[in-house]
Design an enzyme around this catalytic site. Structure first.
Site, mmCIF file in Angstrom:
data_model
loop_
_atom_site.group_PDB
_atom_site.id
_atom_site.type_symbol
_atom_site.label_atom_id
_atom_site.label_comp_id
_atom_site.label_asym_id
_atom_site.label_seq_id
_atom_site.Cartn_x
_atom_site.Cartn_y
_atom_site.Cartn_z
ATOM 1 N N LYS A 168 53.174 33.416 32.115
ATOM 2 C CA LYS A 168 53.309 34.873 32.010
ATOM 3 C C LYS A 168 54.636 35.190 31.321
ATOM 4 C CE LYS A 168 55.150 38.269 34.116
ATOM 5 N NZ LYS A 168 55.494 39.144 32.988
ATOM 6 N N GLU A 185 65.722 28.632 35.736
ATOM 7 C CA GLU A 185 66.721 28.735 34.667
ATOM 8 C C GLU A 185 67.213 30.179 34.692
ATOM 9 O OE1 GLU A 185 67.905 26.398 32.769
ATOM 10 O OE2 GLU A 185 66.515 24.778 33.248
ATOM 11 N N CYS A 234 71.688 33.449 27.875
ATOM 12 C CA CYS A 234 72.053 33.029 29.227
ATOM 13 C C CYS A 234 73.413 32.333 29.226
ATOM 14 C CB CYS A 234 70.986 32.124 29.804
ATOM 15 S SG CYS A 234 70.565 30.753 28.727
ATOM 16 N N GLU A 240 76.564 39.015 35.645
ATOM 17 C CA GLU A 240 76.046 38.835 34.288
ATOM 18 C C GLU A 240 75.689 40.189 33.680
ATOM 19 O OE1 GLU A 240 72.061 37.330 33.603
ATOM 20 O OE2 GLU A 240 72.864 35.926 32.145
HETATM 21 P P1 NAD Z 1 63.805 39.157 34.612
HETATM 22 O O1 NAD Z 1 64.258 38.361 35.775
HETATM 23 O O2 NAD Z 1 63.824 40.624 34.702
HETATM 24 O O3 NAD Z 1 62.297 38.762 34.198
HETATM 25 C C1 NAD Z 1 61.901 37.440 33.929
HETATM 26 C C2 NAD Z 1 60.415 37.292 34.194
HETATM 27 O O4 NAD Z 1 60.156 37.529 35.574
HETATM 28 C C3 NAD Z 1 59.544 38.276 33.419
HETATM 29 O O5 NAD Z 1 58.368 37.615 32.972
HETATM 30 C C4 NAD Z 1 59.202 39.326 34.463
HETATM 31 O O6 NAD Z 1 57.989 40.003 34.224
HETATM 32 C C5 NAD Z 1 59.101 38.476 35.717
HETATM 33 N N1 NAD Z 1 59.296 39.234 36.966
HETATM 34 C C6 NAD Z 1 60.120 40.276 37.162
HETATM 35 N N2 NAD Z 1 59.999 40.726 38.428
HETATM 36 C C7 NAD Z 1 59.092 39.942 39.040
HETATM 37 C C8 NAD Z 1 58.511 39.900 40.345
HETATM 38 N N3 NAD Z 1 58.846 40.774 41.295
HETATM 39 N N4 NAD Z 1 57.595 38.963 40.607
HETATM 40 C C9 NAD Z 1 57.244 38.068 39.669
HETATM 41 N N5 NAD Z 1 57.729 38.063 38.421
HETATM 42 C C10 NAD Z 1 58.652 38.979 38.110
HETATM 43 O O7 NAD Z 1 64.689 38.650 33.378
HETATM 44 P P2 NAD Z 1 64.759 39.242 31.898
HETATM 45 O O8 NAD Z 1 65.471 40.547 31.921
HETATM 46 O O9 NAD Z 1 63.424 39.142 31.278
HETATM 47 O O10 NAD Z 1 65.681 38.136 31.196
HETATM 48 C C11 NAD Z 1 67.076 38.136 31.176
HETATM 49 C C12 NAD Z 1 67.611 37.100 32.139
HETATM 50 O O11 NAD Z 1 67.110 35.813 31.831
HETATM 51 C C13 NAD Z 1 69.121 36.961 32.090
HETATM 52 O O12 NAD Z 1 69.612 36.954 33.399
HETATM 53 C C14 NAD Z 1 69.338 35.598 31.449
HETATM 54 O O13 NAD Z 1 70.535 34.961 31.808
HETATM 55 C C15 NAD Z 1 68.149 34.846 31.920
HETATM 56 N N6 NAD Z 1 67.895 33.701 31.050
HETATM 57 C C16 NAD Z 1 68.166 32.451 31.496
HETATM 58 C C17 NAD Z 1 67.988 31.354 30.661
HETATM 59 C C18 NAD Z 1 68.286 29.952 31.093
HETATM 60 O O14 NAD Z 1 67.805 29.018 30.469
HETATM 61 N N7 NAD Z 1 69.083 29.743 32.125
HETATM 62 C C19 NAD Z 1 67.517 31.557 29.374
HETATM 63 C C20 NAD Z 1 67.262 32.853 28.960
HETATM 64 C C21 NAD Z 1 67.434 33.929 29.805
#
Ligand code: NAD
Length: 493
Positions: free
Chosen positions: A175, A250, A284, A385
């Site tokens: 997803k 991650e 990230c 962050e």
């Molecule tokens: P997010 O946590 O808002 O969403 C990530 C995913 O989780 C999306 O697919 C979203 O639909 C899903 N999601 C959100 N709420 C949910 C719930 N209640 N239940 C199930 N799924 C849910 O993150 P974002 O805003 O899309 O991405 C930015 C973040 O990602 C930043 O914190 C960044 O640091 C992190 N990131 C980490 C890495 C890494 O490799 N460590 C890489 C890229 C981004």
């Protein structure tokens, strides 16, 4: 406007209820595509297809070598469609096309690397302290994997998760983020054309709460792999724990980029600027805390500002552009809120700090490259962050203080060190609590190396040989080699 469909059991389909979500181009501010708004029923259909493909049919019976061939063909398919896929991601998340070109060259390499690994998964024949016993260990696929990804590099995350999962023999329900799903949906068709059997990878779309949560909690899902924010990650970790699902996380970071007075300061300034303002800070591993030795702080800050002023914001499809927009409306609001918070906490804004006006983008979400100084490490701007183009400069006196400040956050994703002294380079690299440490460079990546977080930046590793471990279970098998029946423990001798 383009409509994109979900992919379940080898078939393109709409959401069960027929609902849609709009995908916004963050540069123009206009809707450019629609994706299905799936729910628990769609998650259920996808998981059942993945389960069926895991347990019976062509994938379950396929030799690992043949699996590798298909994965190689997937890599080729991505390379062939690189321009189209890159353009889709740019429309979805505003990442500049020149950066997408680099990513699209790296992504097939993940597929090739794990394709090569598919038939090199080995068990062992350990000695056991029992007579007449032969023991072996075998490594088996963990099962059905639910993969949830964020919006900043969707196809890179597909590769980092699906390639090792498939090499291990797992099946997947992916997803992607509701803000950037189109390239993942296009990938599904490429995987099918490469010969991937139905049900091995399924791609569902929609909101986290509506389809992500039921997917994670589905009883037929064995493992969850997640890339996203630390707050969502914590919630998902709890959901997965209820049925003891395996988990890879991650998450975010607040990475320190540390500059000592004996460093090559020109190189360090480039590393510091690229480390925070590349991708408009939406990485990230962004080096969002710049720790500078007090003796050079003032001069280095001037160097930094001079470089940062050269950054050109603009149309992400133009080769002239260095920084595109902030990808999503909530993220845009979040970055601006953090700038307000930093100001009210007493940090001093010495560059940027406002919404930027960019030619040709009437509703685009641009934030000026922003630098705060007089930041102390306990402020929220230094602890949380932001995921945007906001840099906090913090002074330090000596090595010990640099380590103390660098490690004084809940995160541990990455760190940078700039110094000419080899002994210090090594001491710092060992002392820093981070999954990756860059010395005299920043943001250097390779599919051959594991990446991942210490502390609350995550669990497990992706990339390199370590990247496949999380998709395998180890099973011990013991054979009796005795001639007669084994001793009966219930009979008195
Ligand atoms: P997010 O946590 O808002 O969403 C990530 C995913 O989780 C999306 O697919 C979203 O639909 C899903 N999601 C959100 N709420 C949910 C719930 N209640 N239940 C199930 N799924 C849910 O993150 P974002 O805003 O899309 O991405 C930015 C973040 O990602 C930043 O914190 C960044 O640091 C992190 N990131 C980490 C890495 C890494 O490799 N460590 C890489 C890229 C981004």
């Amino acid at each position: 406007m383009e409509d994109h469909l979900m992919f379940i059991d080898g078939t393109l389909c709409s959401a069960t209820k027929g609902d849609w979500l709009e995908s916004l181009d963050p540069y123009s501010g206009k809707v450019w595509a629609r994706i299905p708004r799936g729910n628990a029923d769609d998650a259920d259909r996808a998981v059942k297809a993945a389960r069926k493909a895991l347990k019976s049919g062509p994938w379950a019976e396929m030799s690992p070598t043949k699996r590798g061939h298909i994965m190689r063909a997937i890599g080729d398919g991505i390379a062939k469609n690189a321009d189209r896929l890159a353009a889709m991601e740019t429309s979805d998340n505003g990442k500049i096309l020149s950066e997408m070109k680099g990513q699209m060259a790296a992504i097939p390499e993940f597929w090739y690397y794990y394709a090569g690994l598919a038939d090199k998964i080995e068990g062992s024949l350990p000695q056991v302290d029992k007579p007449d016993t032969l023991a072996m260990t075998v490594r088996e696929p963990v099962g059905v994997v639910a993969a949830l990804t964020s919006w900043n590099s969707p196809l890179m995350f597909v590769a980092m998760k699906c390639a090792p999962a498939l090499a291990a023999g797992c099946t997947v329900v992916l997803k992607p983020s509701e803000f950037a799903s189109t390239s993942s949906l296009a990938f599904a068709q490429i995987a099918k054309e490469a010969g991937l059997p139905d049900g091995v990878i399924n791609i569902v779309t929609g909101l986290g709460q509506e389809i992500g949560a039921p997917l994670i909690q589905h009883p037929m899902v064995d493992k969850v792999t997640f890339t996203g924010s630390d707050s969502t990650g914590r919630m998902i970790y709890q959901m997965a724990a209820a049925s003891m699902k395996r988990v890879t996380m991650e998450l975010g970071g607040k990475s320190p980029n540390i500059v000592f007075e004996d460093a090559d300061l020109d190189a360090a300034a480039v590393g510091a600027v690229a480390g925070i303002f590349g991708a408009a800070g939406q990485m990230c591993t962004a080096g969002s805390r710049l720790l500078v030795q007090n003796s050079i702080k003032e001069a280095f800050t001037e160097k930094l500002i001079a470089l940062a002023r050269e950054i050109r914001m603009g149309d992400p499809t133009s080769p002239e552009t260095n920084i595109g927009p902030i990808a999503t409306p909530p993220q845009f609001r979040k970055v601006l809120e953090y700038i307000d918070t930093a100001n009210s906490e007493g940090a001093r804004c010495i560059m940027g700090g406002k919404v930027a006006t960019v030619d040709g983008s009437t509703d685009g979400q641009f934030v000026e490259p922003t630098i705060f100084t007089d930041v102390s490490n306990h402020m929220r701007v230094a602890q949380e962050e932001i995921f945007g183009p906001v840099l906090s400069i913090i002074g330090f006196e000596d090595e010990a203080e640099a380590v103390e400040i660098a490690n004084d956050v809940i995160f541990g994703l990455a760190a940078g060190v700039w110094t000419g002294d080899f002994g210090r380079q090594y001491r710092m690299a060992r002392a820093l609590e981070a999954g990756t440490v860059w010395v005299n460079t920043y943001r250097a990546y390779s599919h051959l190396l594991p990446i991942g977080g210490m502390k609350q930046s995550g669990l497990g590793r992706e990339g390199g040989l370590a990247g496949i471990d999380d998709y395998l279970e180890t099973k011990s098998i013991l054979f009796s080699t005795a001639k007669g029946p084994t001793a009966n423990p219930f009979l008195q001798q």
